[in-house]
Design an enzyme around this catalytic site. Structure first.
Site, PDB file in Angstrom:
ATOM      1  N   ASP A 220      45.744 -50.987  14.497  1.00 38.03           N
ATOM      2  CA  ASP A 220      46.572 -50.864  15.700  1.00 38.03           C
ATOM      3  C   ASP A 220      45.821 -49.998  16.691  1.00 38.03           C
ATOM      4  OD1 ASP A 220      47.482 -48.743  13.496  1.00 38.03           O
ATOM      5  OD2 ASP A 220      47.541 -47.812  15.469  1.00 38.03           O
ATOM      6  N   ASP A 222      45.982 -46.711  18.830  1.00 39.80           N
ATOM      7  CA  ASP A 222      46.752 -45.482  18.734  1.00 39.80           C
ATOM      8  C   ASP A 222      47.563 -45.282  20.019  1.00 39.80           C
ATOM      9  OD1 ASP A 222      47.184 -43.429  16.765  1.00 39.80           O
ATOM     10  OD2 ASP A 222      46.326 -42.011  18.192  1.00 39.80           O
TER      11      ASP A 222
END
Ligand code: ZN
Length: 282
Positions: A220, A222
């Site tokens: 992902d 951040d």
């Protein structure tokens, strides 16, 4: 060795989520160490002609959170079965928009932002078994094994997964993810990815004279690197699951490409040369 012992290994893989069934024909070995028990049993088997020990970092069923992992017991147990080279795959958040989900990054630097973790074997404290380690200060300027990094990068390229060669892994305490301010600060410092387990794993490996290579998979962006709601645990697991077969293949190939134990001549292999640790290493 003509007949490899089923209870020894020379390469260790400390896997994160999704690596619980890493090897076939495994021998499960329960270990105890002067530092307590590891996250789980070691699972030993053969891979590409090498003896490999796999340790589920969070335990089977993912019950041990990053800040409660017994990192000292984990590395000690690996060394005790003969391991001298360790691969440490882990899920991370990308700190730059170009390091999106699915990016494979092999860091060459580490920043410790953890708060509560014991990060040394050599604290001068007498252990429960009566042995007292010396106080030892080891060089850690380059935290990762150059040979291991080379093997991991080559393995990724061989699987058509162009890796990011180098970068800084910042390790936070967790279990929460970073705030936007923390995340933007990490990015502004020029750091690349953020995770929760890379420290003290790498330094403890160095303290035992083990080669250690971090292989990070971005699951992902951040909080500071994206515009949406920030990271969710579901999101992390989804991206990890989508890439887990690919990552496993890369790790298998990296295992095959690591130097033979007797050929190790890197900074890690010589970390304890001439140093009195005060305790016998397994
Ligand atoms: Zn090394």
């Amino acid at each position: 060795m003509a007949n490899a012992q089923t209870d020894t290994a020379d390469i260790g893989v400390i896997g994160g989520s999704g690596f619980y069934s890493f090897l076939e024909d495994v021998t499960e070995v329960r270990m105890d160490t002067p530092y307590g028990t590891p996250s789980d049993s070691l699972f030993l088997g053969e891979l590409a002609g090498r003896r490999v020990a796999f340790l589920p970092r969070h335990g089977r069923g993912h019950h041990v959170p990053p800040h409660r992992i017994n990192y000292r017991a984990n590395l000690w147990a690996l060394r005790a079965v003969g391991v001298r080279q360790v691969l440490g795959p882990c899920a991370v958040g990308g700190l730059r928009p170009e390091y999106g989900p699915g990016t494979l990054l092999v860091p060459d630097q580490l920043v410790d932002r953890t708060k509560t973790r014991v990060q040394t074997y050599y604290d001068g404290e007498t252990r429960p078994d009566g042995a007292t380690p010396s106080v030892v200060h080891l060089g850690f300027a380059d935290p990762y094994c150059p040979e291991g990094r080379r093997a991991a990068l080559g393995a990724a390229r061989g699987r058509d997964w162009e890796p990011v060669d180098g970068g800084t892994l910042v390790v936070v305490e967790g279990p929460r993810f970073s705030t936007r301010a923390e995340s933007r600060w990490h990015a502004a410092m020029g750091w690349s990815v953020v995770g929760m387990t890379g420290h003290p794993e790498a330094v403890l490996a160095r303290e035992l004279g083990l080669c250690y290579t971090s292989v990070t998979l971005v699951t992902d962006l951040d909080a500071g690197a994206e515009a949406g709601e920030g990271v969710s645990h579901d999101e992390v697991l989804k991206v990890f699951a989508a890439n887990v077969d690919r990552l496993r293949s890369v790790l298998f190939d990296a295992v095959a490409a690591l130097p033979a134990d007797e050929d190790r001549d890197c900074v890690c292999a010589h970390a304890l040369d001439g140093i009195d640790t005060g305790v016998e290493l397994p």
